[in-house]
Each structure stands twice: as structure tokens, then as C-alpha cells.
Design a protein around this motif. Structure first.
Motif, PDB file in Angstrom:
ATOM      1  N   ILE A 214       4.208  -8.479  -8.465  1.00 45.83           N
ATOM      2  CA  ILE A 214       3.920  -7.078  -7.726  1.00 45.83           C
ATOM      3  C   ILE A 214       4.954  -6.606  -7.538  1.00 45.83           C
ATOM      4  CG2 ILE A 214       2.832  -5.847  -5.373  1.00 45.83           C
ATOM      5  CD1 ILE A 214       0.389  -8.117  -5.498  1.00 45.83           C
ATOM      6  N   VAL A 215       5.937  -6.982  -6.628  1.00 48.39           N
ATOM      7  CA  VAL A 215       7.474  -7.009  -6.020  1.00 48.39           C
ATOM      8  C   VAL A 215       7.715  -6.137  -7.118  1.00 48.39           C
ATOM      9  CG1 VAL A 215       9.358  -6.857  -4.812  1.00 48.39           C
ATOM     10  CG2 VAL A 215       7.578  -8.296  -3.575  1.00 48.39           C
TER      11      VAL A 215
ATOM     12  N   ALA B 116       9.515   0.382 -10.565  1.00 49.52           N
ATOM     13  CA  ALA B 116       8.472   1.683 -10.821  1.00 49.52           C
ATOM     14  C   ALA B 116       9.944   2.478  -9.855  1.00 49.52           C
ATOM     15  CB  ALA B 116       7.337   1.482 -10.537  1.00 49.52           C
ATOM     16  N   GLY B 117      10.751   1.590  -9.274  1.00 50.33           N
ATOM     17  CA  GLY B 117      11.749   3.056  -8.347  1.00 50.33           C
ATOM     18  C   GLY B 117      11.582   2.559  -6.682  1.00 50.33           C
ATOM     19  N   ILE B 118      10.267   1.291  -6.728  1.00 56.08           N
ATOM     20  CA  ILE B 118      10.706   1.576  -4.942  1.00 56.08           C
ATOM     21  C   ILE B 118      11.384   0.262  -4.864  1.00 56.08           C
ATOM     22  CG2 ILE B 118       8.862   0.038  -3.030  1.00 56.08           C
ATOM     23  CD1 ILE B 118       7.912   2.973  -4.361  1.00 56.08           C
ATOM     24  N   GLU B 119      11.998   1.046  -3.085  1.00 59.40           N
ATOM     25  CA  GLU B 119      12.956  -0.367  -2.795  1.00 59.40           C
ATOM     26  C   GLU B 119      11.680  -0.717  -1.126  1.00 59.40           C
ATOM     27  OE1 GLU B 119      17.411  -0.104  -0.246  1.00 59.40           O
ATOM     28  OE2 GLU B 119      16.413   1.661  -0.922  1.00 59.40           O
TER      29      GLU B 119
ATOM     30  N   LYS C 297       0.752  -1.384  -0.053  1.00 58.88           N
ATOM     31  CA  LYS C 297      -0.202  -0.335  -0.227  1.00 58.88           C
ATOM     32  C   LYS C 297       0.843   0.632   0.051  1.00 58.88           C
ATOM     33  CE  LYS C 297      -3.795  -2.377   2.542  1.00 58.88           C
ATOM     34  NZ  LYS C 297      -4.029  -2.367   4.214  1.00 58.88           N
ATOM     35  N   MET C 298       1.588   1.438   1.431  1.00 54.49           N
ATOM     36  CA  MET C 298       2.951   2.438   0.751  1.00 54.49           C
ATOM     37  C   MET C 298       3.818   2.415  -0.323  1.00 54.49           C
ATOM     38  SD  MET C 298       4.711   2.174   4.165  1.00 54.49           S
ATOM     39  CE  MET C 298       4.813   0.770   5.532  1.00 54.49           C
ATOM     40  N   ALA C 299       3.701   1.863  -1.298  1.00 53.69           N
ATOM     41  CA  ALA C 299       4.723   1.910  -1.864  1.00 53.69           C
ATOM     42  C   ALA C 299       3.413   1.907  -3.226  1.00 53.69           C
ATOM     43  CB  ALA C 299       5.001   0.346  -3.092  1.00 53.69           C
ATOM     44  N   ARG C 300       2.182   1.997  -3.222  1.00 48.82           N
ATOM     45  CA  ARG C 300       1.607   2.437  -4.497  1.00 48.82           C
ATOM     46  C   ARG C 300       1.484   3.666  -4.223  1.00 48.82           C
ATOM     47  NH1 ARG C 300      -3.313   1.264  -4.104  1.00 48.82           N
ATOM     48  NH2 ARG C 300      -3.915   0.111  -2.453  1.00 48.82           N
ATOM     49  N   ALA C 301       1.370   4.189  -2.851  1.00 53.21           N
ATOM     50  CA  ALA C 301       1.093   5.559  -2.828  1.00 53.21           C
ATOM     51  C   ALA C 301       2.523   6.517  -2.651  1.00 53.21           C
ATOM     52  CB  ALA C 301       0.871   5.833  -1.040  1.00 53.21           C
ATOM     53  N   ALA C 302       3.402   5.990  -2.704  1.00 54.74           N
ATOM     54  CA  ALA C 302       4.345   7.105  -3.069  1.00 54.74           C
ATOM     55  C   ALA C 302       4.758   6.959  -4.420  1.00 54.74           C
ATOM     56  CB  ALA C 302       6.149   5.466  -2.911  1.00 54.74           C
ATOM     57  N   LEU C 303       4.130   5.397  -5.250  1.00 55.34           N
ATOM     58  CA  LEU C 303       3.945   6.345  -6.864  1.00 55.34           C
ATOM     59  C   LEU C 303       2.601   7.081  -7.435  1.00 55.34           C
ATOM     60  CD1 LEU C 303       5.271   2.718  -7.566  1.00 55.34           C
ATOM     61  CD2 LEU C 303       6.127   5.327  -8.013  1.00 55.34           C
TER      62      LEU C 303
ATOM     63  N   GLY D  27      10.109  -1.752  11.319  1.00 52.79           N
ATOM     64  CA  GLY D  27       9.743  -0.686  10.945  1.00 52.79           C
ATOM     65  C   GLY D  27       9.791  -0.954   9.407  1.00 52.79           C
ATOM     66  N   PRO D  28       9.066  -1.501   9.153  1.00 53.24           N
ATOM     67  CA  PRO D  28       8.784  -2.527   8.012  1.00 53.24           C
ATOM     68  C   PRO D  28       8.774  -1.033   7.070  1.00 53.24           C
ATOM     69  CG  PRO D  28       6.600  -2.437   7.981  1.00 53.24           C
ATOM     70  CD  PRO D  28       7.902  -2.548   9.912  1.00 53.24           C
ATOM     71  N   GLY D  29       8.948  -0.450   5.453  1.00 53.07           N
ATOM     72  CA  GLY D  29       8.632   0.721   5.048  1.00 53.07           C
ATOM     73  C   GLY D  29       9.437   0.167   3.485  1.00 53.07           C
ATOM     74  N   VAL D  30       9.349   1.706   3.026  1.00 48.73           N
ATOM     75  CA  VAL D  30       9.407   1.721   1.276  1.00 48.73           C
ATOM     76  C   VAL D  30      10.258   2.507   0.922  1.00 48.73           C
ATOM     77  CG1 VAL D  30       7.554   0.751   0.415  1.00 48.73           C
ATOM     78  CG2 VAL D  30       7.421   3.114   0.060  1.00 48.73           C
ATOM     79  N   ARG D  31      11.162   3.155   0.208  1.00 53.66           N
ATOM     80  CA  ARG D  31      11.552   4.648  -0.413  1.00 53.66           C
ATOM     81  C   ARG D  31      11.530   4.361  -1.911  1.00 53.66           C
ATOM     82  NH1 ARG D  31      16.983   3.019   1.690  1.00 53.66           N
ATOM     83  NH2 ARG D  31      16.543   3.802   3.323  1.00 53.66           N
ATOM     84  N   LEU D  32      11.690   5.454  -2.223  1.00 55.65           N
ATOM     85  CA  LEU D  32      11.109   5.866  -3.880  1.00 55.65           C
ATOM     86  C   LEU D  32      12.293   6.852  -4.012  1.00 55.65           C
ATOM     87  CD1 LEU D  32       9.232   6.130  -5.950  1.00 55.65           C
ATOM     88  CD2 LEU D  32       8.864   8.946  -5.378  1.00 55.65           C
ATOM     89  N   TRP D  33      12.673   5.397  -5.276  1.00 51.69           N
ATOM     90  CA  TRP D  33      14.310   6.556  -6.090  1.00 51.69           C
ATOM     91  C   TRP D  33      14.281   6.702  -6.883  1.00 51.69           C
ATOM     92  CZ3 TRP D  33      18.694   5.984  -3.415  1.00 51.69           C
ATOM     93  CH2 TRP D  33      19.053   5.632  -2.133  1.00 51.69           C
ATOM     94  N   LEU D  34      13.019   6.725  -7.888  1.00 58.87           N
ATOM     95  CA  LEU D  34      12.767   7.662  -9.034  1.00 58.87           C
ATOM     96  C   LEU D  34      11.624   7.703  -9.528  1.00 58.87           C
ATOM     97  CD1 LEU D  34      11.944   5.683 -11.872  1.00 58.87           C
ATOM     98  CD2 LEU D  34      14.656   5.043 -10.914  1.00 58.87           C
TER      99      LEU D  34
END
Length: 82
Positions: free
Chosen positions: A52-53, A59-62, A8-14, A70-77
Motif C-alpha cells: 500500500i505504501v 503515485a506521488g504521495i509523501e 485515507k488522506m492519501a487516497r483522497a488526495a489521489l 501532525g500526521p498527514g500526506v503531501r501530494l507531489w504529482l
């Protein structure tokens, strides 16, 4: 290990909806909704999780952290989803 919240966080970041992720990953929107629900990853097929992963990472998600640390995501591009 991945969590439902990270997807969900990854989708939101994108800025992607479930429909956008379905379109980009070739996984059905209903399946994504089911995976994103509590406990959904436990019953998802490994093939769908991999699609999905892989799509989100392309798309730039790590994906960072662990489910209990502390699970999360980082958007690289930024990927233009339109």
C-alpha cells in the motif's frame, strides 16, 4: 510510523476509492477496509502495508509527521488513476 488516517488522506488526495487502491496495490479491498479501520494497522501484515505504501508513494504521495505529531500526506504529482 503510518496511521490509518494517512492512508485515507492519501487516497483522497489521489481521488482513489478503496477499489482503486486495491487494483493498483494488489491488496484486496476488504483488507484495505480492515486496515483503514481503527487499530487496523496493528493487525495488518507488513507485506500488505508495504504494498500500500509503495503504491501510494509511486503515485506521488509523501507521508509526513508522526502519529502523535501532525500526521498527514503531501501530494507531489498527480497520477491519472483511470
Amino acid at each position: 510510523m503510518l496511521t490509518e488516517e494517512q492512508i485515507k488522506m492519501a487516497r483522497a488526495a489521489l481521488g482513489w476509492s478503496v477499489t482503486d487502491l486495491a487494483k493498483h496495490s494488489s491488496v484486496g479491498a476488504r483488507t484495505i477496509h480492515r486496515i483503514e479501520s481503527e487499530g487496523g494497522l496493528a493487525v495488518a501484515t507488513q507485506a500488505n502495508i508495504k504494498l500500500i505504501v509503495t503504491t501510494l508513494e509511486a503515485a506521488g504521495i509523501e507521508f509526513i509527521g508522526a502519529p502523535n505529531d501532525g500526521p498527514g500526506v503531501r501530494l507531489w504529482l498527480h497520477f491519472d488513476s483511470q
